[in-house]
Design a protein around this motif. Sequence first.
Motif, PDB file in Angstrom:
ATOM      1  N   ALA A 135     -14.768  -3.740  -3.353  1.00  0.00           N
ATOM      2  CA  ALA A 135     -13.692  -4.352  -2.564  1.00  0.00           C
ATOM      3  C   ALA A 135     -13.973  -5.831  -2.315  1.00  0.00           C
ATOM      4  O   ALA A 135     -13.075  -6.682  -2.412  1.00  0.00           O
TER       5      ALA A 135
ATOM      6  N   SER B 179      -8.827   1.298  -2.973  1.00  0.00           N
ATOM      7  CA  SER B 179      -8.359   2.475  -2.239  1.00  0.00           C
ATOM      8  C   SER B 179      -7.619   3.439  -3.156  1.00  0.00           C
ATOM      9  O   SER B 179      -7.755   4.661  -3.041  1.00  0.00           O
TER      10      SER B 179
ATOM     11  N   TYR C 104       0.806  -1.222   0.000  1.00  0.00           N
ATOM     12  CA  TYR C 104       0.000   0.000   0.000  1.00  0.00           C
ATOM     13  C   TYR C 104       0.839   1.272   0.000  1.00  0.00           C
ATOM     14  O   TYR C 104       0.312   2.348   0.302  1.00  0.00           O
TER      15      TYR C 104
ATOM     16  N   GLU D 290      -0.586   4.051  -2.215  1.00  0.00           N
ATOM     17  CA  GLU D 290      -1.790   4.641  -1.658  1.00  0.00           C
ATOM     18  C   GLU D 290      -1.473   5.530  -0.460  1.00  0.00           C
ATOM     19  O   GLU D 290      -2.076   6.590  -0.289  1.00  0.00           O
TER      20      GLU D 290
ATOM     21  N   SER E 260      -6.208  -0.950  -7.201  1.00  0.00           N
ATOM     22  CA  SER E 260      -6.884  -1.229  -5.942  1.00  0.00           C
ATOM     23  C   SER E 260      -8.044  -0.266  -5.756  1.00  0.00           C
ATOM     24  O   SER E 260      -8.056   0.833  -6.332  1.00  0.00           O
TER      25      SER E 260
END
Length: 341
Positions: A185, A274, A14, A17, A272
Amino acid sequence: MTGRFGMKTLWRRYGREIILALIVAGMVLAIGMRAPVFLSVDSLMGVLKDTAILAMLALAQMTVILIRGIDLSVAANLALSGMVAALFSIAMPDLPIGLVILVAIAVGTFFGFVNGVFIAYVGIPSIVVTLGTLAIYRGLVFIVSGGKWISSDKMTPAFLNFPHATFLGLSSLVWFAIAVALAMALFLGRTTIGRGLYAVGGNPVAARYCGIDLARQQLLVFTLSGAVSGLCGYLWVARFGIAYTEIALGYELSVIAACVIGGVSIGGGIGSVSGALLGALFLGVVVNALPVINVSPFWQMAISGAVILAAVVVNARAERKGGKLILPEARRRAAAREGAR
């Protein structure tokens, strides 16, 4: 050791992000220092409302890009679905608003399905199909409306008020975006079909050998993109209280930009939920902040374009760098094998 390993894993998965979230937070604070009104609750809620539709469309577009496709017809589908929903509501004013929303979703789903059929079973590249249907759907908006604008005075109060309703301090627009994000998700992370999208985008040949039906995946994602466009069509028309041929003209570029900024690879297989949400939020902050700090509309377009280009460059460099990471290790092992001989 466990903590360090956990942090490394978290950063590897991540990191992009996290960096984007910090950039968005930094932008909000910097703009707030220049124009304190931007940090007011009403202003921040306005940013979320303005970003909600973009976020939903970006999430749907992400599923298309994951399998190395592109849907340029999302904004035209949105305009057509919104127009049909408005006309339907005017023709049947006593119809429950839930059914009006379902009509918009059904229209969007059908035209998304049409895209999917041509791409999956006729074999035409997605950019060609959706560029053609973009023009067709815009033309259909003109045909079904007779070339007329439909303003708020012709729409029912229930039709207009629903997107502005609030629950727990958030408008229904934001709640719709949250619901779509959670559903996406779960779909991408918890279902075999959703995980298969990453496999198809990462290596279509290997995915085919694993028994994944590429045509069915293409039909699915373009139909899904159409369904979300239909929902957003109603929300857009009801929120702004107007329906006409040029609604959301060019908005498909913002949708694709949100995906790219959020780290969705245009080469497929990477992306993703996010990231797509943060990409949409980034653009939402930029669009809402530039007028606040008195930036010319012409510069707003230039700045947005520069941001998109920078995001594409960063993504391309990251993907190239990722492909080279294995080389030093491979060379070391080869050297070790030569030494052992």
